[in-house]
Design an enzyme around this catalytic site. Structure first.
Site, PDB file in Angstrom:
ATOM      1  CG  HIS A 111      -0.205   0.151   2.537  1.00 33.31           C
ATOM      2  ND1 HIS A 111       0.433  -0.893   3.147  1.00 33.31           N
ATOM      3  CD2 HIS A 111      -0.001   1.223   3.333  1.00 33.31           C
ATOM      4  CE1 HIS A 111       0.988  -0.495   4.276  1.00 33.31           C
ATOM      5  NE2 HIS A 111       0.753   0.807   4.422  1.00 33.31           N
ATOM      6  CG  ASP A 113       1.355   5.079   4.829  1.00 34.59           C
ATOM      7  OD1 ASP A 113       0.994   3.903   4.947  1.00 34.59           O
ATOM      8  OD2 ASP A 113       2.444   5.510   5.273  1.00 34.59           O
TER       9      ASP A 113
HETATM   10  C1  OGA Z   1       2.787   2.261   8.340  1.00 34.88           C
HETATM   11  C2  OGA Z   1       3.153   0.924   7.937  1.00 34.88           C
HETATM   12  C3  OGA Z   1       5.180  -0.315   8.185  1.00 34.88           C
HETATM   13  C4  OGA Z   1       5.862  -1.121   9.235  1.00 34.88           C
HETATM   14  O1  OGA Z   1       3.155   2.646   9.458  1.00 34.88           O
HETATM   15  O2  OGA Z   1       2.149   2.966   7.543  1.00 34.88           O
HETATM   16  O3  OGA Z   1       2.704   0.453   6.929  1.00 34.88           O
HETATM   17  O4  OGA Z   1       6.947  -1.620   8.940  1.00 34.88           O
HETATM   18  N1  OGA Z   1       4.082   0.355   8.710  1.00 34.88           N
HETATM   19  O5  OGA Z   1       5.324  -1.242  10.342  1.00 34.88           O
HETATM   20 MN    MN Z   2       1.725   2.123   5.777  1.00 37.42          MN
END
Ligand code: OGA
Ligand code: MN
Length: 288
Positions: A111, A113
């Site tokens: 994804h 964000d």
């Molecule tokens: C986020 C996410 C990545 C992770 O914080 O948006 O996708 O490595 N985290 O925790």
């Molecule tokens: Mn993320």
């Protein structure tokens, strides 16, 4: 022209060292302590390295939440997370947590964000606080490369399309299920926004493939079924191994990604262990 653009053209860094970690994107920045007050020249070099490499990593940083916030503010305004709550003492910081007994982790699919808001984030600065003994790496993928490697005919088709992005695709809801219990998410209507499938990066001027598996439902004016063949192709294409890098976290590691030009996927391979990250999100523009 901004300082960052001047430095990027010369590709020379005098205040930091920048070491790429993979062929497509990602670089480790060394020679810097983020707990210090950094001068404008150093910040401009970090920004240039970030624009050039799309995601930059720092190791062995021992920063407090206050220093994390101060560092983030050197790059832009902090954005509020529309879905996840911040820490009580530091609402700008969103804890990204998986506990020992949980089996799902936040964001456990490819994804970008919050592509489902009107002005999705410019970037995010994620700091490792507690890590499993092994596992819990994060993958990143380069959406300039994803666009550039499409055929001219596919680029032509995509140039007219608009993506419909939602906070409530079934796969993404699953990734949050174990943890997020706040009212906005349980009760609120899904957040839905439309963005061009090919967007132009506001700082580099380069084209980006801007659909993602986590949030994009369909193309505007087409049904889900009609959109699926092309979307499913793009979801596979855009995360080909050669467009990715993988970051192995250690205590004190920080990743700073350009959320316009990348996607990420935190690998959920550490059941039985706790992982705690602190994320600050930087406000972005409306894609066009
Ligand atoms: C986020 C996410 C990545 C992770 O914080 O948006 O996708 O490595 N985290 O925790
Ligand atoms: Mn993320």
């Amino acid at each position: 022209m901004t300082n960052a653009a001047i430095i990027k053209e010369s590709m020379e860094y005098s205040r930091i060292q920048v070491e790429p970690v993979a062929g497509s994107l990602g670089a480790e920045i060394t020679g810097i302590d983020l707990a210090n007050d950094l001068d404008d020249g150093t910040i401009a070099e970090i920004r240039a390295a970030w624009l050039e490499n799309l995601v930059v990593f720092f190791r062995d940083q021992n920063i407090t939440p206050t220093q994390h916030i101060a560092f983030a503010k050197r790059f832009g305004d902090i954005a509020e997370d529309p879905v996840n709550d911040g820490l009580d003492e530091f609402p700008e910081i969103v804890p990204v947590i998986k506990l020992e007994h949980e089996t799902t982790n936040i964001g456990d699919i490819w994804h970008s964000d919050t592509a489902y808001v009107e002005t999705p984030p410019m970037g995010a600065i994620l700091c490792a606080r507690e890590l499993p003994p092994v596992g819990g790496d994060t993958l990143f993928a380069n959406m300039y490369a994803a666009y550039d490697t499409l055929s001219d005919s596919m680029k032509e088709i995509l140039s007219g399309l608009v993506g419909v992005n939602s906070s409530a695709k079934p796969d993404v809801i699953l990734t949050r299920k174990a943890r997020v219990k706040n009212k906005r998410q349980e009760e609120a209507e899904p957040l839905i926004n439309e963005h061009p499938v090919v967007r132009t990066h506001p700082e580099t001027g380069r084209k980006i493939l801007y659909v993602n598996f986590g949030h994009t439902l369909r193309f505007r004016g087409m049904s889900d079924e009609e959109s699926a063949p092309i979307l499913n192709y793009l979801f596979r294409h855009q995360v080909k191994a050669e467009f990715t890098c993988r970051f192995h976290w250690q205590p004190g590691s920080i990743a700073f990604w350009d959320n316009r030009a990348t996607q990420h996927n935190p690998v959920n391979d550490y059941h039985g262990y706790k992982r705690v990250m602190h994320r600050i999100t930087l406000a972005g523009d409306q894609p066009h």
